[in-house]
Design a protein around this motif. Structure first.
Motif, PDB file in Angstrom:
ATOM      1  N   SER A 162       0.824  -1.208   0.000  1.00 21.69           N
ATOM      2  CA  SER A 162       0.000   0.000   0.000  1.00 21.69           C
ATOM      3  C   SER A 162       0.857   1.255   0.000  1.00 21.69           C
ATOM      4  O   SER A 162       0.577   2.216  -0.730  1.00 21.69           O
ATOM      5  N   ASP A 163       1.932   1.270   0.801  1.00 23.15           N
ATOM      6  CA  ASP A 163       2.849   2.414   0.831  1.00 23.15           C
ATOM      7  C   ASP A 163       3.497   2.629  -0.525  1.00 23.15           C
ATOM      8  O   ASP A 163       3.638   3.766  -0.992  1.00 23.15           O
ATOM      9  N   CYS A 164       3.909   1.541  -1.157  1.00 24.40           N
ATOM     10  CA  CYS A 164       4.565   1.619  -2.466  1.00 24.40           C
ATOM     11  C   CYS A 164       3.638   2.244  -3.497  1.00 24.40           C
ATOM     12  O   CYS A 164       4.030   3.135  -4.247  1.00 24.40           O
ATOM     13  N   LYS A 165       2.382   1.781  -3.522  1.00 22.43           N
ATOM     14  CA  LYS A 165       1.418   2.320  -4.486  1.00 22.43           C
ATOM     15  C   LYS A 165       1.147   3.794  -4.217  1.00 22.43           C
ATOM     16  O   LYS A 165       1.016   4.589  -5.153  1.00 22.43           O
ATOM     17  N   LEU A 166       1.061   4.147  -2.937  1.00 20.57           N
ATOM     18  CA  LEU A 166       0.818   5.543  -2.575  1.00 20.57           C
ATOM     19  C   LEU A 166       1.989   6.423  -2.990  1.00 20.57           C
ATOM     20  O   LEU A 166       1.807   7.519  -3.544  1.00 20.57           O
ATOM     21  N   PHE A 203      11.242  11.074  -0.766  1.00 21.55           N
ATOM     22  CA  PHE A 203      10.204  11.724  -1.560  1.00 21.55           C
ATOM     23  C   PHE A 203       8.798  11.340  -1.107  1.00 21.55           C
ATOM     24  O   PHE A 203       7.828  12.020  -1.438  1.00 21.55           O
ATOM     25  N   ALA A 204       8.656  10.259  -0.340  1.00 16.52           N
ATOM     26  CA  ALA A 204       7.333   9.884   0.152  1.00 16.52           C
ATOM     27  C   ALA A 204       6.810  10.904   1.160  1.00 16.52           C
ATOM     28  O   ALA A 204       5.614  11.177   1.221  1.00 16.52           O
ATOM     29  N   SER A 205       7.717  11.484   1.942  1.00 15.44           N
ATOM     30  CA  SER A 205       7.306  12.425   2.982  1.00 15.44           C
ATOM     31  C   SER A 205       7.711  13.863   2.691  1.00 15.44           C
ATOM     32  O   SER A 205       7.185  14.790   3.310  1.00 15.44           O
ATOM     33  N   CYS A 206       8.641  14.078   1.762  1.00 19.13           N
ATOM     34  CA  CYS A 206       9.162  15.416   1.476  1.00 19.13           C
ATOM     35  C   CYS A 206       8.636  15.903   0.129  1.00 19.13           C
ATOM     36  O   CYS A 206       8.966  15.334  -0.914  1.00 19.13           O
ATOM     37  N   VAL A 207       7.823  16.940   0.154  1.00 13.27           N
ATOM     38  CA  VAL A 207       7.209  17.449  -1.073  1.00 13.27           C
ATOM     39  C   VAL A 207       8.269  17.957  -2.048  1.00 13.27           C
ATOM     40  O   VAL A 207       8.159  17.767  -3.266  1.00 13.27           O
ATOM     41  N   SER A 208       9.302  18.606  -1.542  1.00 12.13           N
ATOM     42  CA  SER A 208      10.352  19.145  -2.413  1.00 12.13           C
ATOM     43  C   SER A 208      11.057  18.029  -3.173  1.00 12.13           C
ATOM     44  O   SER A 208      11.302  18.135  -4.382  1.00 12.13           O
ATOM     45  N   ALA A 209      11.399  16.948  -2.461  1.00 11.12           N
ATOM     46  CA  ALA A 209      12.037  15.799  -3.118  1.00 11.12           C
ATOM     47  C   ALA A 209      11.101  15.182  -4.156  1.00 11.12           C
ATOM     48  O   ALA A 209      11.541  14.700  -5.211  1.00 11.12           O
ATOM     49  N   ARG A 210       9.824  15.207  -3.874  1.00 10.52           N
ATOM     50  CA  ARG A 210       8.836  14.633  -4.797  1.00 10.52           C
ATOM     51  C   ARG A 210       8.825  15.401  -6.113  1.00 10.52           C
ATOM     52  O   ARG A 210       8.784  14.812  -7.201  1.00 10.52           O
ATOM     53  N   TYR A 211       8.852  16.732  -6.029  1.00 10.34           N
ATOM     54  CA  TYR A 211       8.868  17.528  -7.255  1.00 10.34           C
ATOM     55  C   TYR A 211      10.186  17.335  -8.012  1.00 10.34           C
ATOM     56  O   TYR A 211      10.211  17.350  -9.248  1.00 10.34           O
ATOM     57  N   GLN A 212      11.279  17.169  -7.293  1.00 13.64           N
ATOM     58  CA  GLN A 212      12.563  16.923  -7.960  1.00 13.64           C
ATOM     59  C   GLN A 212      12.533  15.607  -8.722  1.00 13.64           C
ATOM     60  O   GLN A 212      13.054  15.505  -9.836  1.00 13.64           O
ATOM     61  N   LEU A 213      11.925  14.584  -8.125  1.00 13.70           N
ATOM     62  CA  LEU A 213      11.804  13.299  -8.810  1.00 13.70           C
ATOM     63  C   LEU A 213      10.856  13.406  -9.999  1.00 13.70           C
ATOM     64  O   LEU A 213      11.127  12.850 -11.073  1.00 13.70           O
ATOM     65  N   ALA A 214       9.770  14.136  -9.818  1.00 15.74           N
ATOM     66  CA  ALA A 214       8.841  14.339 -10.931  1.00 15.74           C
ATOM     67  C   ALA A 214       9.524  15.068 -12.089  1.00 15.74           C
ATOM     68  O   ALA A 214       9.331  14.726 -13.258  1.00 15.74           O
ATOM     69  N   MET A 215      10.339  16.069 -11.770  1.00 20.13           N
ATOM     70  CA  MET A 215      11.084  16.783 -12.803  1.00 20.13           C
ATOM     71  C   MET A 215      12.043  15.852 -13.527  1.00 20.13           C
ATOM     72  O   MET A 215      12.199  15.921 -14.754  1.00 20.13           O
ATOM     73  N   LEU A 216      12.689  14.959 -12.785  1.00 14.92           N
ATOM     74  CA  LEU A 216      13.596  13.997 -13.413  1.00 14.92           C
ATOM     75  C   LEU A 216      12.853  13.137 -14.427  1.00 14.92           C
ATOM     76  O   LEU A 216      13.341  12.911 -15.549  1.00 14.92           O
ATOM     77  N   LEU A 217      11.680  12.645 -14.068  1.00 16.64           N
ATOM     78  CA  LEU A 217      10.914  11.817 -14.989  1.00 16.64           C
ATOM     79  C   LEU A 217      10.516  12.588 -16.243  1.00 16.64           C
ATOM     80  O   LEU A 217      10.568  12.055 -17.356  1.00 16.64           O
ATOM     81  N   LEU A 218      10.149  13.844 -16.085  1.00 19.59           N
ATOM     82  CA  LEU A 218       9.814  14.667 -17.247  1.00 19.59           C
ATOM     83  C   LEU A 218      11.032  14.893 -18.139  1.00 19.59           C
ATOM     84  O   LEU A 218      10.927  14.885 -19.374  1.00 19.59           O
ATOM     85  N   LEU A 219      12.196  15.081 -17.512  1.00 23.30           N
ATOM     86  CA  LEU A 219      13.428  15.279 -18.285  1.00 23.30           C
ATOM     87  C   LEU A 219      13.793  14.017 -19.062  1.00 23.30           C
ATOM     88  O   LEU A 219      14.193  14.091 -20.227  1.00 23.30           O
ATOM     89  N   LEU A 220      13.677  12.875 -18.417  1.00 20.73           N
ATOM     90  CA  LEU A 220      13.986  11.616 -19.104  1.00 20.73           C
ATOM     91  C   LEU A 220      13.086  11.447 -20.320  1.00 20.73           C
ATOM     92  O   LEU A 220      13.532  11.030 -21.399  1.00 20.73           O
ATOM     93  N   ALA A 246      12.208   1.115   2.121  1.00 21.34           N
ATOM     94  CA  ALA A 246      11.929  -0.051   1.274  1.00 21.34           C
ATOM     95  C   ALA A 246      10.774   0.235   0.317  1.00 21.34           C
ATOM     96  O   ALA A 246      10.820  -0.136  -0.866  1.00 21.34           O
ATOM     97  N   SER A 247       9.735   0.916   0.805  1.00 25.12           N
ATOM     98  CA  SER A 247       8.596   1.207  -0.072  1.00 25.12           C
ATOM     99  C   SER A 247       8.976   2.228  -1.144  1.00 25.12           C
ATOM    100  O   SER A 247       8.480   2.163  -2.281  1.00 25.12           O
ATOM    101  N   GLU A 248       9.861   3.175  -0.814  1.00 25.24           N
ATOM    102  CA  GLU A 248      10.328   4.136  -1.824  1.00 25.24           C
ATOM    103  C   GLU A 248      11.135   3.433  -2.904  1.00 25.24           C
ATOM    104  O   GLU A 248      10.986   3.731  -4.097  1.00 25.24           O
ATOM    105  N   CYS A 249      11.990   2.499  -2.505  1.00 29.30           N
ATOM    106  CA  CYS A 249      12.757   1.727  -3.499  1.00 29.30           C
ATOM    107  C   CYS A 249      11.828   0.956  -4.419  1.00 29.30           C
ATOM    108  O   CYS A 249      12.028   0.918  -5.638  1.00 29.30           O
ATOM    109  N   ASP A 250      10.790   0.362  -3.846  1.00 28.42           N
ATOM    110  CA  ASP A 250       9.847  -0.394  -4.665  1.00 28.42           C
ATOM    111  C   ASP A 250       9.047   0.526  -5.584  1.00 28.42           C
ATOM    112  O   ASP A 250       8.756   0.174  -6.739  1.00 28.42           O
ATOM    113  N   ALA A 251       8.703   1.708  -5.092  1.00 29.50           N
ATOM    114  CA  ALA A 251       7.990   2.670  -5.940  1.00 29.50           C
ATOM    115  C   ALA A 251       8.854   3.093  -7.120  1.00 29.50           C
ATOM    116  O   ALA A 251       8.372   3.213  -8.255  1.00 29.50           O
TER     117      ALA A 251
END
Length: 277
Positions: free
Chosen positions: A34-38, A93-110, A129-134
């Motif tokens: 559930s954490d991974c999907k979230l 990135f699961a708990s930090c909004v700033s890290a989440r946007y950085q990861l989202a930006m990476l995906l857009l760049l790729l 562990a759930s972040e690694c799986d995500a």
């Protein structure tokens, strides 16, 4: 948009506690899934949000022009299309909004730079562990060892290093300290000139000599930031190493560089691997 870590780099965190090994438990397994999907859904939502921002459109246009090999006026540094990417130090990135946007930006760049997600390796010692799986669910290659930035480069490679410690940049340069190799490295991360401005020059030259030696010959282009994302993408630059600039350095600069030890650094800003005796 702040997170618990605020804007501490990886090394300033106290370090991730070792996760206990739980016996097989259906309830724990279900909670982990559930954490991974979230976590994955949070990243997808952040991507969709960034797509509509002028900030992303500006990044997309600038980086496409500079890095896509088939773009009009694209850099002569990249002779073939980028196919590899390495990302260090995203944080939780699961708990930090700033890290989440950085990861989202990476995906857009790729997506824009046509780099397969599976060709992007990611690592942060604080990942859960759930972040690694995500990340795996999103298609990333999740590294299992702390390289401390000391990754050798053989093909043109993008390094996405948002708000990482100075030692990580210095280690990357040391591992690839040859003109033929440095020109294959593209960095999206902290402005080198910004790092220099925030340090005493004698300490910069003593502790981060590879950064210090290359700063005069790197090609650095500041990337735009908007007030909304000031804590997320501030002080970010595209950094490249043109061969004609690297050739201006004396040949003695490239002879058998010693591995950085950081003996004088009290706050190293990165999490190092434990050295075995």
């Amino acid at each position: 948009m702040a997170c618990n870590d605020d804007w501490q780099v990886a090394g300033r965190r106290k370090g991730a506690a070792r996760r206990r090994q739980h016996p097989s438990n259906p309830n724990l397994d279900s909670h982990h899934v559930s954490d991974c999907k979230l976590d994955k859904q949070k990243i997808i939502n952040a991507m969709n949000e960034l797509r509509g921002e002028n900030l992303w459109m500006e990044w997309r246009d600038l980086l496409s022009e500079r890095l896509l090999s088939n773009a009009s006026g694209s850099s002569e540094l990249i002779k073939t299309s980028l196919q590899y990417c390495v990302c260090y130090g995203l944080g939780n990135f699961a708990s930090c909004v700033s890290a989440r946007y950085q990861l989202a930006m990476l995906l857009l760049l790729l997506e824009t730079l046509q780099i397969p997600v599976g060709s992007c390796s990611v690592y942060d010692p604080v990942f859960s562990a759930s972040e690694c799986d995500a990340l795996k669910e999103l298609g990333f290659t999740v590294l299992t060892e702390n390289e401390e930035g000391k990754r050798p480069v053989y093909q043109p490679t993008l390094f996405y290093l948002m708000h990482c410690g100075k030692a990580l940049y210095n280690n990357l340069l040391w591992r690839n300290w040859m003109p033929q190799t440095l020109q294959k490295i593209i960095i999206i991360g902290n402005s080198f000139h910004g790092i220099q401005e925030r340090m005493l020059q004698r300490e910069f030259e003593r502790d981060y000599s590879f950064l210090s030696n290359v700063i005069s010959v790197c090609d650095e282009m500041s990337l735009p930031c908007s007030p909304r994302f000031l804590d997320v993408f501030n002080d970010t630059a595209l950094i490249q190493f043109p061969p004609e600039n690297l050739n201006k350095l004396p040949e003695t600069m490239w002879i058998e560089p010693s591995e950085p030890l950081y003996q004088h650094c009290q706050d190293l800003e990165i999490i190092q691997t434990e050295k075995r005796s």
